[in-house]
Design an enzyme around this catalytic site. Structure first.
Site: not given
Ligand code: SAH
Length: 210
Positions: A63
């Site tokens: 993000s």
């Molecule tokens: N805060 C993270 C942002 C990652 S983007 C960072 O700093 O890198 C959001 C993430 O949510 C992705 O990696 C995606 O795979 C995950 N995601 C989406 N649906 C999910 C679920 N049901 N359970 C766990 N992770 C999930």
């Protein structure tokens, strides 16, 4: 190690966070310290402090710094909390949270990202973090109840399990809406029901069920 990129990191905090209303000094301190460049690909390290999200593989993104600051500030952490994070991604948000609360429990559904976050968080020496690979929409019953829940992926509805796994008075911050048209919402659990407050419009990768 964390002296590297210190100037761009300080500039990120001053220009992207403070000017846009991130005032919680604990959040600003944490984001002044956590080495964001260590959570992205080496090839992207010099872009790590820019005002945008960046690809982390598997079609997912880290993000934008402001969004990390805003969501974290909305949790209003004091230091004693146990926080559930959904969507570990590369582990950057997890690292920021881990400096602001007692323990972070973070779930990622994509195995390669889960492994990468484990590696990144170990390198950055974050000991009060527990990671799990699985479907975050089910929460993490074993360690519930949580004082706060941060959801780093956007969805239409708050899954039931999260409501059950949050303490009375606890807060949940999540981008809510259709894909590409999310709004940041802070829910507070009070007397078995929810209050809702609406914040910034934003765009997140989708919360995937299953
Ligand atoms: N805060 C993270 C942002 C990652 S983007 C960072 O700093 O890198 C959001 C993430 O949510 C992705 O990696 C995606 O795979 C995950 N995601 C989406 N649906 C999910 C679920 N049901 N359970 C766990 N992770 C999930």
């Amino acid at each position: 190690m964390s002296l590297a990129f210190e100037r761009p990191r300080r500039r990120m905090v001053a220009e992207q966070l403070v000017t846009r209303g991130i005032t919680d000094s604990r959040v600003l301190d944490a984001m002044s310290t956590v080495p964001r460049h260590m959570f992205v690909d080496v090839a992207l390290a010099s872009h790590a402090y820019q005002d945008s999200s960046l690809p982390i593989g598997e079609g997912q993104t880290i993000s934008q710094p402001y969004m990390v600051g805003k969501m974290t500030q909305l949790l209003a952490l004091k230091g004693h909390e146990r926080v559930l994070e959904i969507g570990t991604g590369c582990g950057y948000q997890t690292a920021v949270l881990s400096r602001l609360c007692r323990r972070v429990y973070s779930i990622e559904r994509i195995p390669s990202l889960h492994e990468r976050a484990r590696h990144n968080l170990r390198a950055a020496r974050h000991a009060n973090v527990m990671l799990k690979c699985g479907d975050g929409t089910e929460g993490w019953d074993e360690y519930a109840p949580f004082d706060a829940i941060l959801v780093a992926a956007g969805g239409g509805k708050v899954p039931e399990a999260w409501l059950h796994q949050l303490c009375e008075g606890g807060v949940l911050v999540m981008p809510v809406g259709r894909q590409g048209e999310h709004v940041l919402v802070r829910f507070r659990k009070l007397g078995g029901t929810w209050s809702e407050e609406y914040f910034d419009a934003c765009t997140f990768v989708p919360l995937v069920h299953g």
